[in-house]
Design a protein around this motif. Structure first.
Motif, PDB file in Angstrom:
ATOM      1  N   ALA A  66      30.392 -36.893 -20.403  1.00  0.00           N
ATOM      2  CA  ALA A  66      30.183 -35.929 -19.317  1.00  0.00           C
ATOM      3  C   ALA A  66      31.510 -35.405 -18.769  1.00  0.00           C
ATOM      4  O   ALA A  66      31.524 -34.454 -17.994  1.00  0.00           O
ATOM      5  N   GLY A  67      32.621 -36.034 -19.143  1.00  0.00           N
ATOM      6  CA  GLY A  67      33.941 -35.569 -18.719  1.00  0.00           C
ATOM      7  C   GLY A  67      34.288 -35.851 -17.276  1.00  0.00           C
ATOM      8  O   GLY A  67      35.092 -35.133 -16.681  1.00  0.00           O
ATOM      9  N   ILE A  68      33.719 -36.906 -16.682  1.00  0.00           N
ATOM     10  CA  ILE A  68      33.971 -37.165 -15.254  1.00  0.00           C
ATOM     11  C   ILE A  68      34.891 -38.351 -14.997  1.00  0.00           C
ATOM     12  O   ILE A  68      35.261 -38.590 -13.851  1.00  0.00           O
ATOM     13  N   ASP A  69      35.262 -39.080 -16.028  1.00  0.00           N
ATOM     14  CA  ASP A  69      36.099 -40.271 -15.811  1.00  0.00           C
ATOM     15  C   ASP A  69      37.403 -39.961 -15.080  1.00  0.00           C
ATOM     16  O   ASP A  69      37.857 -40.765 -14.275  1.00  0.00           O
ATOM     17  N   SER A  70      37.979 -38.804 -15.333  1.00  0.00           N
ATOM     18  CA  SER A  70      39.245 -38.464 -14.670  1.00  0.00           C
ATOM     19  C   SER A  70      39.064 -38.174 -13.181  1.00  0.00           C
ATOM     20  O   SER A  70      40.042 -38.090 -12.437  1.00  0.00           O
ATOM     21  N   HIS A  71      37.821 -38.054 -12.737  1.00  0.00           N
ATOM     22  CA  HIS A  71      37.518 -37.777 -11.332  1.00  0.00           C
ATOM     23  C   HIS A  71      36.984 -39.005 -10.607  1.00  0.00           C
ATOM     24  O   HIS A  71      36.453 -38.896  -9.495  1.00  0.00           O
ATOM     25  N   LEU A  72      37.115 -40.184 -11.248  1.00  0.00           N
ATOM     26  CA  LEU A  72      36.608 -41.433 -10.681  1.00  0.00           C
ATOM     27  C   LEU A  72      37.709 -42.480 -10.622  1.00  0.00           C
ATOM     28  O   LEU A  72      38.500 -42.605 -11.561  1.00  0.00           O
ATOM     29  N   THR A  73      37.742 -43.232  -9.528  1.00  0.00           N
ATOM     30  CA  THR A  73      38.653 -44.359  -9.377  1.00  0.00           C
ATOM     31  C   THR A  73      37.810 -45.607  -9.166  1.00  0.00           C
ATOM     32  O   THR A  73      37.004 -45.671  -8.225  1.00  0.00           O
ATOM     33  N   TYR A  74      37.983 -46.580 -10.045  1.00  0.00           N
ATOM     34  CA  TYR A  74      37.205 -47.825  -9.972  1.00  0.00           C
ATOM     35  C   TYR A  74      37.549 -48.592  -8.703  1.00  0.00           C
ATOM     36  O   TYR A  74      38.709 -48.825  -8.405  1.00  0.00           O
ATOM     37  N   ILE A  75      36.527 -48.976  -7.941  1.00  0.00           N
ATOM     38  CA  ILE A  75      36.707 -49.765  -6.723  1.00  0.00           C
ATOM     39  C   ILE A  75      36.387 -51.234  -6.997  1.00  0.00           C
ATOM     40  O   ILE A  75      37.115 -52.125  -6.597  1.00  0.00           O
ATOM     41  N   GLY A  76      35.280 -51.487  -7.684  1.00  0.00           N
ATOM     42  CA  GLY A  76      34.912 -52.866  -8.000  1.00  0.00           C
ATOM     43  C   GLY A  76      33.444 -52.990  -8.344  1.00  0.00           C
ATOM     44  O   GLY A  76      32.701 -52.017  -8.362  1.00  0.00           O
ATOM     45  N   ARG A  77      33.047 -54.212  -8.599  1.00  0.00           N
ATOM     46  CA  ARG A  77      31.643 -54.498  -8.899  1.00  0.00           C
ATOM     47  C   ARG A  77      30.856 -54.485  -7.595  1.00  0.00           C
ATOM     48  O   ARG A  77      31.402 -54.738  -6.532  1.00  0.00           O
ATOM     49  N   GLY A  78      29.578 -54.192  -7.708  1.00  0.00           N
ATOM     50  CA  GLY A  78      28.734 -54.144  -6.535  1.00  0.00           C
ATOM     51  C   GLY A  78      27.290 -54.405  -6.901  1.00  0.00           C
ATOM     52  O   GLY A  78      26.958 -54.609  -8.073  1.00  0.00           O
ATOM     53  N   ALA A  79      26.434 -54.399  -5.909  1.00  0.00           N
ATOM     54  CA  ALA A  79      25.005 -54.596  -6.122  1.00  0.00           C
ATOM     55  C   ALA A  79      24.241 -53.876  -5.026  1.00  0.00           C
ATOM     56  O   ALA A  79      24.750 -53.690  -3.916  1.00  0.00           O
ATOM     57  N   ILE A  80      23.034 -53.462  -5.363  1.00  0.00           N
ATOM     58  CA  ILE A  80      22.141 -52.843  -4.392  1.00  0.00           C
ATOM     59  C   ILE A  80      20.803 -53.577  -4.415  1.00  0.00           C
ATOM     60  O   ILE A  80      20.421 -54.157  -5.429  1.00  0.00           O
ATOM     61  N   ARG A  81      20.103 -53.571  -3.280  1.00  0.00           N
ATOM     62  CA  ARG A  81      18.765 -54.153  -3.207  1.00  0.00           C
ATOM     63  C   ARG A  81      17.805 -53.131  -3.797  1.00  0.00           C
ATOM     64  O   ARG A  81      17.524 -52.098  -3.186  1.00  0.00           O
ATOM     65  N   ALA A  82      17.342 -53.398  -5.030  1.00  0.00           N
ATOM     66  CA  ALA A  82      16.474 -52.451  -5.727  1.00  0.00           C
ATOM     67  C   ALA A  82      15.750 -53.142  -6.866  1.00  0.00           C
ATOM     68  O   ALA A  82      16.107 -54.256  -7.257  1.00  0.00           O
ATOM     69  N   ALA A  83      14.745 -52.457  -7.386  1.00  0.00           N
ATOM     70  CA  ALA A  83      14.030 -52.893  -8.583  1.00  0.00           C
ATOM     71  C   ALA A  83      14.179 -51.789  -9.628  1.00  0.00           C
ATOM     72  O   ALA A  83      14.242 -50.608  -9.287  1.00  0.00           O
TER      73      ALA A  83
END
Length: 88
Positions: free
Chosen positions: A28-45
């Motif tokens: 999709a060509g978006i990696d250059s517009h993203l900065t990794y912050i860290g691992r995470g989790a959300i309450r979801a199914a």
């Protein structure tokens, strides 16, 4: 004396094939517009939608993924809408 710094950031949470190590996001060509912050989790199914899963809020579930800061949120969100087949 204490110093307080307020940081406002546009964050995005990825799970599944949009996480690092999969080709979908790179194509999709978006990696250059993203900065990794860290691992995470959300309450979801997760629900099977065929081609990919969908996360729906659920207090009893936990979906693990990655958190990124978007440096160009309009570009990233437009590409994600295209990937997910979203039309306003």
């Amino acid at each position: 004396m204490y110093s307080v710094r307020t940081v406002v950031a546009d964050l995005v949470f990825f799970y599944g094939t949009l996480m690092a190590g999969f080709d979908r996001r790179r194509r999709a060509g978006i990696d250059s517009h993203l900065t990794y912050i860290g691992r995470g989790a959300i309450r979801a199914a997760l629900f099977d939608l065929g081609l990919y899963p969908a996360a729906v809020p659920a207090p009893e579930g936990l979906v693990r993924g990655e958190v990124y800061e978007m440096t160009e949120s309009a570009i990233v969100l437009r590409a994600l809408d295209e990937i997910e087949g979203y039309r306003a």
